[in-house]
Every structure is written in structure tokens, then in C-alpha cells.
Design a protein around this motif. Structure first.
Motif, short mmCIF file in Angstrom:
data_model
loop_
_atom_site.label_atom_id
_atom_site.label_comp_id
_atom_site.label_asym_id
_atom_site.label_seq_id
_atom_site.Cartn_x
_atom_site.Cartn_y
_atom_site.Cartn_z
N GLY A 13 0.80 -1.21 0.00
CA GLY A 13 0.00 0.00 0.00
C GLY A 13 0.83 1.26 0.00
N GLY A 14 2.07 1.16 0.41
CA GLY A 14 2.96 2.32 0.44
C GLY A 14 4.15 2.09 -0.47
N ARG A 15 5.30 2.63 -0.06
CA ARG A 15 6.51 2.44 -0.84
C ARG A 15 6.95 0.98 -0.78
NH1 ARG A 15 10.76 6.65 1.37
NH2 ARG A 15 12.02 5.55 -0.20
N ARG A 16 7.54 0.53 -1.86
CA ARG A 16 8.06 -0.85 -1.88
C ARG A 16 9.21 -0.97 -0.87
NH1 ARG A 16 7.05 -3.71 -6.81
NH2 ARG A 16 9.15 -4.59 -6.79
N PRO A 17 9.18 -1.98 0.01
CA PRO A 17 10.22 -2.09 1.05
C PRO A 17 11.56 -2.54 0.47
CG PRO A 17 8.78 -3.99 1.12
CD PRO A 17 8.17 -3.05 0.11
N VAL A 18 12.62 -2.00 1.02
CA VAL A 18 13.97 -2.42 0.63
C VAL A 18 14.29 -3.74 1.30
CG1 VAL A 18 16.42 -1.85 0.74
CG2 VAL A 18 14.73 -0.05 0.31
N LEU A 19 14.79 -4.70 0.54
CA LEU A 19 15.14 -6.02 1.07
C LEU A 19 16.61 -6.07 1.46
CD1 LEU A 19 13.22 -8.33 -1.43
CD2 LEU A 19 12.49 -7.53 0.83
N LEU A 20 16.89 -6.73 2.55
CA LEU A 20 18.24 -6.85 3.10
C LEU A 20 18.67 -8.31 3.13
CD1 LEU A 20 17.48 -4.53 6.14
CD2 LEU A 20 18.80 -3.86 4.11
N ALA A 21 19.96 -8.53 2.95
CA ALA A 21 20.51 -9.89 3.02
C ALA A 21 21.93 -9.82 3.58
CB ALA A 21 20.53 -10.55 1.64
N VAL A 22 22.38 -10.92 4.15
CA VAL A 22 23.76 -10.99 4.62
C VAL A 22 24.69 -10.91 3.42
CG1 VAL A 22 25.49 -12.49 5.70
CG2 VAL A 22 23.21 -12.30 6.71
#
Length: 388
Positions: free
Chosen positions: A67-76
């Protein structure tokens, strides 16, 4: 009264939780990390910012919008740290340096030149050579794992290894002191099964077994619910001590079926003073169809088949992974073992060759090290240095 240093301890625990979840479940967004760990959103933001700055994690794209901004994905970041894996065998030392995902950076092998406690010096020199060849900064060397034939304690002491002429050898402590990082020591067949569960023939298996037939002897490993079962004193799986054959003439399986027993049966005229060359010559003869070598293997196979069927009946595993030098003739061995399992076991399981070959135990001790370290706060720091 608050404990001194408590805020710092909480930060370290939060870093550990976040790295652990990202390693096992990532990539994830900050909101997903908060939901998985129970850490507050502000704390997640602070820890993530620190981990991004220090290079432990990285942004790898965006997730679906809710519904809002696309979330930034994090990884090791798999290049954030490196590990040394060693496989200490009777005839040879095998080693590799890998990143956090098990990608091999450097790999090497050298013949064993010593026996008994003096072998420890060769192992240390070999490990140092691997690190030097890899060219990684010392602060990025997170740990070292070693697979050995025999029995070891949690502190890394090899209590009993006839194949190496070792008794109460402090392998873990010696490697840790020499390389300046934590060390992990595991039985060779346990390491093989861990490696195959991580990236080989047993990926996804939770109840599995492995049988190793090599120069160091014959042994087994067991996974129960996805975890190694090692028994009260770490000696679960010592099937080399199982008695095989008619009761009046029964012998330990290891005396009959270990690869060095094959070599001895091959005959003194065919032996080389260097054991590794004798083993290689026998395996080459088997692959070439040499009648004498084939007859020796045919005499051993019924005992291995009997032991495999007994193991499957006892444990009811999803599969059995076969490893060790016997893999050189897997096309001849595996069908015989499978036939015995299918014929005699109430619930047969597939018998499959280890898929990773000589890398099985090397990747297994890397995986074992990471699993052990993530269960403590030292997952992030060790004596003032970053670790994982």
C-alpha cells in the motif's frame, strides 16, 4: 539497579538475531525483521544502519508493496567474512577457504607427511597457507573448522583417532591460537552429512544417515529432526565396531570393509610405501576392471550391504548418503547396498552417493561452525573483532 554494560549487550544480541534471521530466512525488509525477531522498529533501524555501514549486510532489491513504498530487502553479504575448512585424513590434508555461503575461494590438498602429535604442526601450516593464498584480511577470517576421523570433545580436543595416531590432541585450541579465530572440530562422517544436507544430496532432509567408507575406517552419521545425533559421549555412529559374519568368526566391520583393509588384501607385492599411492593404485585397478581388485571388492560388499540394511532398519531415515574413497567405485557399490536395503528393510530408503565429493566434509565443518556460532552473542563479536 541496571547491570553495567547492559545496553551494549542488548545491542549485540539484537545484531546476532538480525544476522541469524537474515542468514536463514533472508532477504527480508526491516518490517519483516522486526516481526521475525521481536526487536522494535527503531532498534531495527539503528542495527541495520550499523550493519550496512560495516558491510555485514547489503540491500538486494525491493519487495512487494502493501500500500505504500516498496520495502527495501536486506541480506547478509556473503563476502563479509570467510572461513577455513579442513579435512584431516590418514593419507592427506584437504582444505578450502569459503565465504559465508560456502563458495570456495581457495582449495588445496597435500599428502600427510607425519603421524601422531607431529601431524598437528603440518595441519597448522596447511591452514595458514590456505589463508595466505586466499588473500583475505585477517579481520574477515571468522573461524576454522576441521573434520577428523575419530572422536572429539566440544572443546575441539581429538580424544581418540587411531587412523591419525592421535589421543587427546588439542586440535581446536591449537588452530584457534594459530589463526586468531574460533575453531570447531567435528567427526569426518558427521561433517560429510552436514555438508550434504547444506548443499549436496541431502538438502531438505531432516531424518537422514550417512555411511563413510574410507582409508580412516567405516563410520556413520545420523540426522534426527534436522540436527546431528552424536550420543552421550559423541560416539554415536561408530558402526565400524559392528560385528559382521558368522558368530564363530565375526569381525568388526572396519577390519573387513575399510579401504585400507582392501589394500592389505590386495597383496604386499602391490603395495607402495606411501599409503596414499597404494590406495590410488587399488582404486584405479578397480575402475579398470582388474580381476583381483574386483574380487576383493566383491568379497567386501556383502558386509557393507548387511550393515547398511541394519542401519536403515534401525533408524528409518529418509535417505542414506554414501561417502569416502569408496565413491571412486560408487557405480558398483551403491546398487549392491540398495538391493540389500530393498530386500530386507521394512521401509526401504534410497542409498545415494555424496554429491559434493571431497568438498562434503569441508563444507560440513563450515556449516557446523556457523550453526554453532549463531547460538551465542559471539555471532557478531569475538575478542573485540567482528565475527559471525
Amino acid at each position: 539497579m541496571p547491570l553495567s554494560g547492559k545496553p551494549r549487550l542488548i545491542r549485540e544480541i539484537n545484531r546476532t538475531l538480525i544476522l541469524d534471521v537474515l542468514r536463514t530466512e533472508g532477504p527480508l525488509s526491516r518490517a519483516a525483521l522486526a516481526a521475525r525477531t521481536g526487536v522494535s522498529a527503531p532498534a531495527i533501524s539503528r542495527v541495520v544502519a550499523d550493519l550496512l555501514e560495516s558491510g555485514w549486510i547489503r540491500e538486494v532489491g525491493t519487495g512487494e508493496s502493501t500500500g505504500g513504498r516498496r520495502p527495501v530487502l536486506l541480506a547478509v553479504n556473503p563476502e563479509a567474512g570467510f572461513l577455513v575448512g579442513l579435512d584431516v585424513r590418514r593419507q592427506a590434508l584437504l582444505g578450502a577457504v569459503t565465504n559465508l555461503e560456502g563458495r570456495v575461494v581457495v582449495r588445496d590438498r597435500e599428502p600427510v607427511r607425519r603421524r601422531g602429535p607431529a601431524l598437528l604442526d603440518q595441519v597448522v601450516a596447511f591452514a595458514r597457507m590456505l589463508v595466505e593464498r586466499a588473500g583475505i584480511p585477517r579481520e574477515r577470517l571468522l573461524g576454522v573448522g576441521a573434520a577428523v576421523t575419530g572422536v572429539s570433545r566440544d572443546d575441539g580436543t581429538v580424544t581418540h583417532s587411531p587412523g591419525l595416531d592421535w589421543a587427546d590432541v588439542p586440535l581446536g585450541a591449537t588452530l584457534a591460537a594459530a589463526l586468531g579465530c574460533p575453531a570447531y572440530v567435528e567427526n569426518d562422517v558427521n561433517a560429510l552429512l552436514l555438508g550434504e544436507q547444506w548443499q549436496g544430496a541431502a538438502v531438505g532432509a531432516r531424518d537422514a544417515a550417512a555411511i563413510l567408507v574410507g582409508t580412516g575406517g567405516v563410520g556413520a552419521a545420523v540426522l534426527v529432526g534436522g540436527h546431528l545425533y552424536t550420543g552421550r559421549s559423541g560416539e554415536a555412529g561408530e558402526i565400524g565396531s559392528w560385528l559382521v559374519g558368522p558368530p564363530a568368526t565375526a569381525e568388526p566391520l572396519e577390519d573387513v570393509a575399510a579401504v585400507m583393509a582392501w589394500v592389505r588384501r590386495w597383496g604386499a607385492a602391490d603395495l607402495d610405501p606411501v599409503e596414499e599411492r597404494s590406495v590410488e593404485a587399488l582404486l584405479a585397478a578397480l575402475q579398470a576392471g582388474d580381476p583381483k581388485a574386483r574380487a576383493i571388492l566383491d568379497g567386501v560388499l556383502p558386509y557393507l550391504a548387511q550393515a547398511t540394511a541394519n542401519l536403515v532398519t534401525l533408524l528409518n531415515p529418509e535417505l542414506v548418503v554414501l561417502g569416502g574413497e569408496v565413491l571412486a567405485v560408487a557405480d558398483r557399490v551403491v546398487p549392491q547396498l540398495q538391493a540389500a536395503v530393498d530386500r530386507h528393510c521394512p521401509s526401504p530408503a534410497p542409498v545415494v552417493p555424496a554429491r559434493l565429493g571431497d568438498l562434503s566434509a569441508l563444507l560440513g565443518v563450515v556449516r557446523g561452525f556457523l550453526d554453532r556460532q549463531r547460538n551465542s552473542v559471539t555471532f557478531v563479536r569475538h575478542e573485540g573483532r567482528r565475527t559471525l
